[in-house]
Design a protein around this motif. Structure first.
Motif, PDB file in Angstrom:
ATOM      1  N   SER A  60       2.217   5.970   4.307  1.00  0.00           N
ATOM      2  CA  SER A  60       2.018   5.786   5.698  1.00  0.00           C
ATOM      3  C   SER A  60       3.356   4.993   6.332  1.00  0.00           C
ATOM      4  CB  SER A  60       0.817   5.395   6.400  1.00  0.00           C
ATOM      5  OG  SER A  60       0.898   5.023   7.807  1.00  0.00           O
ATOM      6  N   GLY A  61       3.833   5.663   7.487  1.00  0.00           N
ATOM      7  CA  GLY A  61       5.104   4.801   7.978  1.00  0.00           C
ATOM      8  C   GLY A  61       4.624   3.795   9.071  1.00  0.00           C
ATOM      9  N   MET A  62       3.241   3.962   9.166  1.00  0.00           N
ATOM     10  CA  MET A  62       2.954   2.874  10.206  1.00  0.00           C
ATOM     11  C   MET A  62       2.239   1.691   9.495  1.00  0.00           C
ATOM     12  SD  MET A  62       3.015   4.183  13.154  1.00  0.00           S
ATOM     13  CE  MET A  62       1.938   3.422  14.146  1.00  0.00           C
ATOM     14  N   ILE A  86       2.814  -9.348   0.176  1.00  0.00           N
ATOM     15  CA  ILE A  86       3.593  -8.443   1.145  1.00  0.00           C
ATOM     16  C   ILE A  86       3.663  -8.991   2.582  1.00  0.00           C
ATOM     17  CG2 ILE A  86       3.521  -6.436  -0.188  1.00  0.00           C
ATOM     18  CD1 ILE A  86       1.188  -5.775   1.679  1.00  0.00           C
ATOM     19  N   SER A  87       4.667  -9.051   3.138  1.00  0.00           N
ATOM     20  CA  SER A  87       4.848  -9.401   4.703  1.00  0.00           C
ATOM     21  C   SER A  87       4.885  -8.043   5.501  1.00  0.00           C
ATOM     22  CB  SER A  87       6.062 -10.232   4.937  1.00  0.00           C
ATOM     23  OG  SER A  87       6.141 -11.362   4.281  1.00  0.00           O
ATOM     24  N   LEU A  88       4.107  -7.984   6.361  1.00  0.00           N
ATOM     25  CA  LEU A  88       3.968  -6.815   7.138  1.00  0.00           C
ATOM     26  C   LEU A  88       4.745  -6.884   8.463  1.00  0.00           C
ATOM     27  CD1 LEU A  88       0.119  -5.847   6.687  1.00  0.00           C
ATOM     28  CD2 LEU A  88       2.092  -4.982   5.623  1.00  0.00           C
ATOM     29  N   VAL A  89       4.810  -5.770   9.181  1.00  0.00           N
ATOM     30  CA  VAL A  89       5.520  -5.850  10.265  1.00  0.00           C
ATOM     31  C   VAL A  89       5.405  -6.508  11.725  1.00  0.00           C
ATOM     32  CG1 VAL A  89       6.749  -3.497   9.725  1.00  0.00           C
ATOM     33  CG2 VAL A  89       4.710  -3.543  11.270  1.00  0.00           C
ATOM     34  N   SER A  90       3.748  -6.765  11.657  1.00  0.00           N
ATOM     35  CA  SER A  90       3.327  -7.612  12.968  1.00  0.00           C
ATOM     36  C   SER A  90       2.006  -7.983  12.726  1.00  0.00           C
ATOM     37  CB  SER A  90       3.109  -6.359  13.982  1.00  0.00           C
ATOM     38  OG  SER A  90       2.089  -5.415  13.481  1.00  0.00           O
ATOM     39  N   LYS A  91       1.163  -8.549  13.626  1.00  0.00           N
ATOM     40  CA  LYS A  91       0.068  -8.972  13.368  1.00  0.00           C
ATOM     41  C   LYS A  91      -1.249  -8.010  13.724  1.00  0.00           C
ATOM     42  CE  LYS A  91       1.319 -13.796  13.951  1.00  0.00           C
ATOM     43  NZ  LYS A  91       0.867 -15.213  14.665  1.00  0.00           N
ATOM     44  N   ASN A  92      -0.814  -6.731  13.452  1.00  0.00           N
ATOM     45  CA  ASN A  92      -1.833  -5.794  14.270  1.00  0.00           C
ATOM     46  C   ASN A  92      -2.817  -5.453  13.032  1.00  0.00           C
ATOM     47  OD1 ASN A  92      -0.560  -5.495  16.822  1.00  0.00           O
ATOM     48  ND2 ASN A  92       0.721  -4.118  16.086  1.00  0.00           N
ATOM     49  N   ILE A  93      -2.647  -5.596  11.725  1.00  0.00           N
ATOM     50  CA  ILE A  93      -3.453  -5.152  10.600  1.00  0.00           C
ATOM     51  C   ILE A  93      -4.082  -6.674  10.376  1.00  0.00           C
ATOM     52  CG2 ILE A  93      -3.571  -4.660   8.265  1.00  0.00           C
ATOM     53  CD1 ILE A  93      -1.299  -2.650   8.675  1.00  0.00           C
TER      54      ILE A  93
END
Length: 286
Positions: A60-62, A86-93
């Motif tokens: 997924s691109g999200m 892993i470091s994700l792109v935000s705190k949304n997950i």
């Protein structure tokens, strides 16, 4: 009497055949189990214990690794077990679950809790995002990893880990060049740590004591140089940019080792043309 004897012989032969057949099936099942266990052990032991940089792929691109980390995570192998951070792109997950979404919803399901990671982008901007330690059952093969976001709904995803590259933790001269922060038995917060700088022409210096930052029980340091002309620092393959826009160049970098020299590269523009200089920093834990 003859009929009786013949019947007994037939029964005996039939019983032997059944026993032989069952025994053969049991042997085959045992062999299959042994082969499966051996295969599993082989997969787990494919990498020697240590720290690696590895690619983390998703469907997924999200849902992907933060762009600051170029699609990669830190793979740790210990006693044959593999875990990738892993470091994700935000705190949304908010949580991850090693398995299917339907199992994540069950009572007692053990979900993965996030860490708070600080990432630095190519323009020097820093941001706090969520990170996760994900168990890796096997390299180069997809596995299930469910996630839940702020909407409170679990989603299924397929992920895989590939191309592990060993992170050299120590150079030949005994200095550390690892960019992974060391774990410390300290509460999260700010402390002071004495730091010694060596290398270069001897004209540059760093402020000591420096600020020791503990985040999720990992050690980082705020390094302030004696010059405003340093535009980036490099540890291993990771590049760090200043966290300030005025005054002497200041960086937040991971502390990979205490009471031992740690190799860093600092790029200076003081001579007109950018020039990388190798230094060592020693953080004195006491």
């Amino acid at each position: 009497m003859k009929k009786k004897i013949i019947t007994l012989i037939c029964i005996s032969l039939l019983s032997s055949a059944l026993i032989s057949g069952c025994s053969g099936q049991d042997t085959e099942k045992t062999a299959d189990k042994k082969e499966a266990v051996t295969s599993q052990q082989s997969k787990k032991a494919a990498l020697e214990d240590g720290v690696y940089s590895a690619e983390f792929h998703t469907d997924s691109g999200m849902f992907h690794v933060n762009e600051a980390h170029d699609g990669k995570g830190t793979l740790t192998v210990k006693d044959g077990e593999m875990t990738i951070h892993i470091s994700l792109v935000s705190k949304n997950i908010l949580n991850l679950f090693p398995g299917l979404a339907e199992d994540a919803k069950k009572e007692g399901a053990k979900v993965l809790e996030p860490t708070t990671d600080t990432v630095t982008y190519s323009d020097g901007y820093t941001e706090e995002v969520y990170g996760f330690d994900v168990p890796v059952p096997e390299l180069e093969k997809e596995f299930d990893l469910a996630l839940i976001g702020k909407k409170g709904k679990w989603y299924d995803h397929k992920v895989s880990v590939s191309n592990p590259v060993k992170v050299e933790e120590e150079n030949e001269n005994g200095t550390s060049s690892n960019s992974e922060p060391v774990s410390v038995d300290m509460e999260d917060g700010e402390y002071e740590v004495e730091v010694t700088l060596e290398g270069g022409s001897g004209r540059a210096s760093v402020s000591s004591p420096a600020v020791l930052l503990v985040k999720n029980r990992k050690a980082y340091a705020r390094i302030e140089w004696s010059s405003p002309n340093y535009d980036y620092m490099k540890i291993g393959t990771e590049i760090y940019y200043p966290v300030n826009t005025e005054g002497n160049s200041t960086f937040e970098i991971p502390v990979s080792v205490f009471d031992k020299k740690m190799t860093v590269i600092a790029d200076t523009t003081a001579m007109g043309t950018p020039h990388e200089i190798e230094y060592t920093l020693t953080f004195h834990l006491e």
